[in-house]
Write an enzyme that holds these catalytic residues in place. Structure first.
Site, PDB file in Angstrom:
ATOM      1  N   THR A 148       0.517   5.028   1.822  1.00 19.64           N
ATOM      2  CA  THR A 148      -0.544   5.512   2.939  1.00 19.64           C
ATOM      3  C   THR A 148      -1.306   6.832   2.728  1.00 19.64           C
ATOM      4  O   THR A 148      -2.278   7.076   3.327  1.00 19.64           O
ATOM      5  CB  THR A 148       0.634   6.339   4.102  1.00 19.64           C
ATOM      6  OG1 THR A 148       1.666   7.373   3.435  1.00 19.64           O
ATOM      7  CG2 THR A 148       1.446   4.927   4.690  1.00 19.64           C
ATOM      8  N   ASP A 174      -3.579   2.266  -4.952  1.00 19.67           N
ATOM      9  CA  ASP A 174      -2.195   2.052  -4.471  1.00 19.67           C
ATOM     10  C   ASP A 174      -1.668   0.786  -4.909  1.00 19.67           C
ATOM     11  O   ASP A 174      -2.270  -0.193  -4.663  1.00 19.67           O
ATOM     12  CB  ASP A 174      -2.057   2.389  -3.066  1.00 19.67           C
ATOM     13  CG  ASP A 174      -2.924   1.671  -2.134  1.00 19.67           C
ATOM     14  OD1 ASP A 174      -4.355   1.398  -2.592  1.00 19.67           O
ATOM     15  OD2 ASP A 174      -2.560   1.206  -1.131  1.00 19.67           O
ATOM     16  N   HIS A 195       0.930  -1.387  -0.114  1.00 18.38           N
ATOM     17  CA  HIS A 195       0.004  -0.064   0.119  1.00 18.38           C
ATOM     18  C   HIS A 195       0.847   1.227  -0.074  1.00 18.38           C
ATOM     19  O   HIS A 195       1.742   1.158   0.394  1.00 18.38           O
ATOM     20  CB  HIS A 195      -0.873   0.045   1.212  1.00 18.38           C
ATOM     21  CG  HIS A 195      -1.610  -1.208   1.644  1.00 18.38           C
ATOM     22  ND1 HIS A 195      -3.002  -1.209   1.467  1.00 18.38           N
ATOM     23  CD2 HIS A 195      -1.144  -2.392   2.256  1.00 18.38           C
ATOM     24  CE1 HIS A 195      -3.567  -2.508   1.941  1.00 18.38           C
ATOM     25  NE2 HIS A 195      -2.261  -3.099   2.472  1.00 18.38           N
ATOM     26  N   GLU A 224       2.485  -0.935   4.392  1.00 18.83           N
ATOM     27  CA  GLU A 224       2.363   0.432   4.173  1.00 18.83           C
ATOM     28  C   GLU A 224       3.773   1.281   3.824  1.00 18.83           C
ATOM     29  O   GLU A 224       4.666   0.961   4.586  1.00 18.83           O
ATOM     30  CB  GLU A 224       1.610   1.231   5.408  1.00 18.83           C
ATOM     31  CG  GLU A 224       0.208   0.798   5.429  1.00 18.83           C
ATOM     32  CD  GLU A 224      -0.892   1.493   4.757  1.00 18.83           C
ATOM     33  OE1 GLU A 224      -0.401   2.033   3.876  1.00 18.83           O
ATOM     34  OE2 GLU A 224      -2.047   1.002   4.715  1.00 18.83           O
TER      35      GLU A 224
END
Length: 256
Positions: free
Chosen positions: A43, A154, A41, A106
């Site tokens: 953020t 993402d 991912h 993340e």
């Protein structure tokens, strides 16, 4: 939070900067599931500190196992044995409870900026450790958009999937030239992409969303090309998508 199973490999000859920042946002993996995937991912927040605070706040009910700063700092939030709350609704290879079947990473990134080398080097080190501990293949390392293309983008078109592919840590193969130069039909392209792992789309809008996610990951230089054929099957973008679909989902088989 146990760190014994989370020892990190060395990164470019030096130990990674690593600290513990426990999040309360996690639970048991359901039905005895083990991690089969890694979901990457970004953020989309103003800073790594802001993202860390959000991922640790019980009011938001979100988390990840790892957070990696732009400077390469690695932050442990949730033990890998536990079910972090990072993926949300989606599907990959028929699995709909991605949180129970994955480890979430993340990356501190606003969604518009390039990923610094130090951050990607740290990610590579973390991925090597995860894949060794859980026996996850390179094809099990995916982006959030891969499993949730209807609502997520993402890690985006600037993420260096090619670098991870060269390191053997993810799959981002070059397209295969279709036999005799004949591109696949759009239905054939989608079928092979679904064979690779994507959820089968329903209707033109979902097909478009899936192809955007595919192009962001595998063909970012073609992102602004038309997504659906408008003048016939010889469209250049369909040739590129055909080559990618063949590389990911195998060559055509009788009856396909």
């Amino acid at each position: 939070m146990r760190l014994g199973s989370r020892a990190l490999p060395r990164c470019r000859g030096a130990q990674l900067t690593h600290r513990l920042s426990p999040s309360p946002n996690h639970g048991e993996r359901r039905d005895g599931a083990r991690p089969r995937f890694v979901v990457i991912h970004y953020t989309a927040m103003a800073s790594c500190a802001a993202a860390e605070a959000r991922l640790r706040d019980p009011a938001f009910e979100v988390s990840a196992h790892w957070l990696i700063g732009r400077d390469g700092e690695v932050i442990s939030l949730v033990p890998e044995e536990r079910r972090a709350w990072h993926a949300g609704a989606g599907e990959w290879r028929g699995c709909r409870d991605i949180n129970s079947a994955s480890i979430g990473i993340e990356l501190d990134n606003d969604g518009r900026s390039a990923f610094p080398g130090a951050q990607i080097a740290a990610l590579e080190a973390v991925l090597r450790g995860i894949r060794t501990r859980w026996q996850i293949g390179a094809d099990g390392v995916i982006g959030h958009a891969d499993m949730a293309y209807l609502r997520k983008s993402d890690p985006g078109p600037l993420f260096p999937w090619g670098r991870l592919h060269k390191a053997g840590l993810a799959v981002a193969p070059p397209p295969v030239i279709p036999a005799r130069g004949r591109p696949l039909s759009l239905a054939e392209v989608i079928g092979r992409l679904c064979r690779f792992g994507y959820r089968r789309p329903e209707g033109a809008d979902e097909s478009r969303a899936m192809l955007i996610a595919v192009k962001d990951r595998f063909l970012p230089f073609w992102r602004d090309a038309p997504l659906l054929p408008e003048r016939g099957a010889d469209e250049p973008h369909l040739v590129e998508l055909s080559g990618l679909a063949l590389a990911l989902g195998g060559a055509p088989r009788p009856g396909d």
